[in-house]
Design a protein around this motif. Structure first.
Motif, PDB file in Angstrom:
ATOM      1  N   SER A  81       0.907  -1.628  -0.046  1.00  0.00           N
ATOM      2  CA  SER A  81       0.381   0.375  -0.122  1.00  0.00           C
ATOM      3  C   SER A  81       0.800   1.093  -0.006  1.00  0.00           C
ATOM      4  O   SER A  81       2.106   0.890   0.502  1.00  0.00           O
ATOM      5  CB  SER A  81      -0.856   0.258   1.156  1.00  0.00           C
ATOM      6  OG  SER A  81      -0.120   0.530   2.727  1.00  0.00           O
ATOM      7  N   GLN A  82      -0.051   2.217  -0.430  1.00  0.00           N
ATOM      8  CA  GLN A  82       1.023   3.712   0.088  1.00  0.00           C
ATOM      9  C   GLN A  82       0.026   4.872  -0.605  1.00  0.00           C
ATOM     10  O   GLN A  82      -0.816   4.295  -1.122  1.00  0.00           O
ATOM     11  CB  GLN A  82       2.170   3.905  -1.852  1.00  0.00           C
ATOM     12  CG  GLN A  82       2.814   5.190  -1.493  1.00  0.00           C
ATOM     13  CD  GLN A  82       3.524   4.992  -3.295  1.00  0.00           C
ATOM     14  OE1 GLN A  82       3.544   4.634  -3.462  1.00  0.00           O
ATOM     15  NE2 GLN A  82       4.605   6.340  -2.927  1.00  0.00           N
ATOM     16  N   HIS A  83       0.377   5.484   0.369  1.00  0.00           N
ATOM     17  CA  HIS A  83      -0.348   7.287   0.730  1.00  0.00           C
ATOM     18  C   HIS A  83       0.918   8.075   0.695  1.00  0.00           C
ATOM     19  O   HIS A  83       1.192   7.948   1.145  1.00  0.00           O
ATOM     20  CB  HIS A  83      -1.343   6.899   1.641  1.00  0.00           C
ATOM     21  CG  HIS A  83      -1.453   8.397   2.276  1.00  0.00           C
ATOM     22  ND1 HIS A  83      -3.302   8.745   1.609  1.00  0.00           N
ATOM     23  CD2 HIS A  83      -1.231   9.857   3.411  1.00  0.00           C
ATOM     24  CE1 HIS A  83      -3.742   9.704   2.001  1.00  0.00           C
ATOM     25  NE2 HIS A  83      -2.193  10.387   2.789  1.00  0.00           N
ATOM     26  N   LYS A 138       5.119  14.256   1.800  1.00  0.00           N
ATOM     27  CA  LYS A 138       5.085  13.950   3.002  1.00  0.00           C
ATOM     28  C   LYS A 138       3.986  12.541   2.273  1.00  0.00           C
ATOM     29  O   LYS A 138       3.538  12.277   1.698  1.00  0.00           O
ATOM     30  CB  LYS A 138       4.106  13.637   4.581  1.00  0.00           C
ATOM     31  CG  LYS A 138       4.503  15.543   4.834  1.00  0.00           C
ATOM     32  CD  LYS A 138       4.156  15.633   6.344  1.00  0.00           C
ATOM     33  CE  LYS A 138       4.107  17.120   6.179  1.00  0.00           C
ATOM     34  NZ  LYS A 138       3.978  17.394   7.426  1.00  0.00           N
ATOM     35  N   GLY A 139       5.010  11.282   2.839  1.00  0.00           N
ATOM     36  CA  GLY A 139       4.127   9.704   3.059  1.00  0.00           C
ATOM     37  C   GLY A 139       4.491   8.634   3.078  1.00  0.00           C
ATOM     38  O   GLY A 139       5.640   8.460   3.787  1.00  0.00           O
ATOM     39  N   THR A 140       3.712   7.614   3.193  1.00  0.00           N
ATOM     40  CA  THR A 140       4.281   6.284   3.772  1.00  0.00           C
ATOM     41  C   THR A 140       4.208   5.060   2.458  1.00  0.00           C
ATOM     42  O   THR A 140       3.084   5.503   2.280  1.00  0.00           O
ATOM     43  CB  THR A 140       3.116   6.034   5.276  1.00  0.00           C
ATOM     44  OG1 THR A 140       3.930   4.569   5.457  1.00  0.00           O
ATOM     45  CG2 THR A 140       2.187   6.153   5.159  1.00  0.00           C
ATOM     46  N   TYR A 141       4.285   3.744   2.771  1.00  0.00           N
ATOM     47  CA  TYR A 141       4.493   3.156   1.985  1.00  0.00           C
ATOM     48  C   TYR A 141       5.007   1.337   2.930  1.00  0.00           C
ATOM     49  O   TYR A 141       5.482   1.788   3.284  1.00  0.00           O
ATOM     50  CB  TYR A 141       4.783   3.029   0.926  1.00  0.00           C
ATOM     51  CG  TYR A 141       6.231   2.566   0.104  1.00  0.00           C
ATOM     52  CD1 TYR A 141       7.046   1.960   0.025  1.00  0.00           C
ATOM     53  CD2 TYR A 141       6.971   3.686   0.273  1.00  0.00           C
ATOM     54  CE1 TYR A 141       8.092   1.194  -0.171  1.00  0.00           C
ATOM     55  CE2 TYR A 141       8.538   4.018   0.136  1.00  0.00           C
ATOM     56  CZ  TYR A 141       8.900   2.671   0.075  1.00  0.00           C
ATOM     57  OH  TYR A 141      10.319   2.620   0.369  1.00  0.00           O
ATOM     58  N   SER A 142       3.980   0.591   2.789  1.00  0.00           N
ATOM     59  CA  SER A 142       4.237  -0.603   3.419  1.00  0.00           C
ATOM     60  C   SER A 142       4.137  -1.835   2.243  1.00  0.00           C
ATOM     61  O   SER A 142       3.351  -1.957   1.465  1.00  0.00           O
ATOM     62  CB  SER A 142       3.491  -0.976   4.050  1.00  0.00           C
ATOM     63  OG  SER A 142       2.062  -0.928   3.730  1.00  0.00           O
ATOM     64  N   GLU A 148       8.286   5.871   6.035  1.00  0.00           N
ATOM     65  CA  GLU A 148       7.933   7.207   5.978  1.00  0.00           C
ATOM     66  C   GLU A 148       8.781   7.878   6.149  1.00  0.00           C
ATOM     67  O   GLU A 148       9.752   7.821   6.077  1.00  0.00           O
ATOM     68  CB  GLU A 148       7.339   7.535   8.021  1.00  0.00           C
ATOM     69  CG  GLU A 148       5.915   6.283   8.682  1.00  0.00           C
ATOM     70  CD  GLU A 148       6.073   6.274   9.364  1.00  0.00           C
ATOM     71  OE1 GLU A 148       6.757   7.265   9.942  1.00  0.00           O
ATOM     72  OE2 GLU A 148       5.572   5.236  10.387  1.00  0.00           O
ATOM     73  N   TYR A 149       7.620   9.108   4.860  1.00  0.00           N
ATOM     74  CA  TYR A 149       9.002   9.603   4.025  1.00  0.00           C
ATOM     75  C   TYR A 149       8.387  11.426   4.553  1.00  0.00           C
ATOM     76  O   TYR A 149       6.788  11.499   4.225  1.00  0.00           O
ATOM     77  CB  TYR A 149       9.779   9.306   2.827  1.00  0.00           C
ATOM     78  CG  TYR A 149       8.272   9.117   1.783  1.00  0.00           C
ATOM     79  CD1 TYR A 149       7.510  10.001   1.261  1.00  0.00           C
ATOM     80  CD2 TYR A 149       7.453   7.962   1.897  1.00  0.00           C
ATOM     81  CE1 TYR A 149       7.001   9.911  -0.032  1.00  0.00           C
ATOM     82  CE2 TYR A 149       6.733   8.189   0.820  1.00  0.00           C
ATOM     83  CZ  TYR A 149       6.189   8.381  -0.167  1.00  0.00           C
ATOM     84  OH  TYR A 149       5.286   8.654  -0.898  1.00  0.00           O
ATOM     85  N   THR A 150       9.410  12.031   3.870  1.00  0.00           N
ATOM     86  CA  THR A 150       8.850  13.537   4.186  1.00  0.00           C
ATOM     87  C   THR A 150       9.984  13.722   2.396  1.00  0.00           C
ATOM     88  O   THR A 150      11.309  13.542   3.038  1.00  0.00           O
ATOM     89  CB  THR A 150       9.225  14.236   5.347  1.00  0.00           C
ATOM     90  OG1 THR A 150      10.311  14.102   6.100  1.00  0.00           O
ATOM     91  CG2 THR A 150       8.132  13.972   6.234  1.00  0.00           C
TER      92      THR A 150
END
Length: 152
Positions: A72-74, A83-87, A99-101
Motif C-alpha cells: 500500500s501507499q499514501h 509526505k507519505g508512507t508505503y508498506s 515513512e518519508y518526507t
C-alpha cells in the motif's frame, strides 16, 4: 605606423622613377575589418504560472490472498512539501513500512520500520497432468538385398 610605411614606399618608388629605374608596385593598403561585438545573450524567460501551487493526495492498496502479495501507499503534496508512507510484505513474511518526507530545506528523509511476521505459505500451483501422446511406430519394409554378382 601604417601611413609611415606607405609613405616610405612611395618616396622610394618616386626616387627610383626619377632615376629612370624600375618602379615597384606600391602595395595596396586595406583597413582592418570593422570589429562587431557578439550579440548579447538573453536567457529565455521562465514561464510564469500564477496558479502553479502543486497539491495532490493519492492512496492505493493491494492484497492478494492467493499469492500473499500485500502492499500500500499514501502520499500528499502541498507546494514543495511531500509526505507519505508505503508498506509491503517481504518474501520472508516480514512487513516493511517506510515513512518519508521531502522538501527544499531538508531534502528527502525516510524512516524504515520492519515487523517480523509469519512466513506466508509458499504458492505452488497444482501440477498439470497431461496424457502421454499415442505413439505408433511407422511400418517400414526392409530393403531388398541383392548380392553382388561376381564373374570369373
Amino acid at each position: 605606423m601604417v601611413s609611415k610605411i606607405v609613405l616610405s614606399v612611395a618616396i622610394v618608388a618616386l626616387a627610383v622613377a626619377v632615376q629612370g629605374g624600375y618602379v615597384p608596385a606600391v602595395p595596396a593598403y586595406h583597413a582592418a575589418p570593422a570589429y562587431h561585438a557578439a550579440p548579447a545573450y538573453h536567457a529565455p524567460a521562465e514561464p510564469v504560472y500564477p496558479d502553479a501551487h502543486p497539491a495532490y493526495s493519492f492512496e492505493y492498496s493491494i492484497t492478494d490472498a492467493h499469492t500473499g502479495d500485500s502492499k500500500s501507499q499514501h502520499e500528499t503534496r502541498d507546494g514543495d512539501v511531500v509526505k507519505g508512507t508505503y508498506s509491503l510484505v517481504e518474501p520472508d513474511g516480514s512487513k516493511r513500512t517506510v515513512e518519508y518526507t521531502a522538501d527544499d530545506h531538508n531534502g528527502f528523509n525516510a524512516i524504515v520500520h520492519k515487523e517480523a511476521g509469519a512466513h506466508p505459505a509458499a504458492y505452488a500451483p497444482a501440477p498439470k497432468v497431461y496424457a502421454a501422446p499415442a505413439y505408433a511406430a511407422p511400418a517400414y519394409a526392409a530393403p531388398a538385398y541383392h548380392a553382388p554378382a561376381y564373374h570369373h
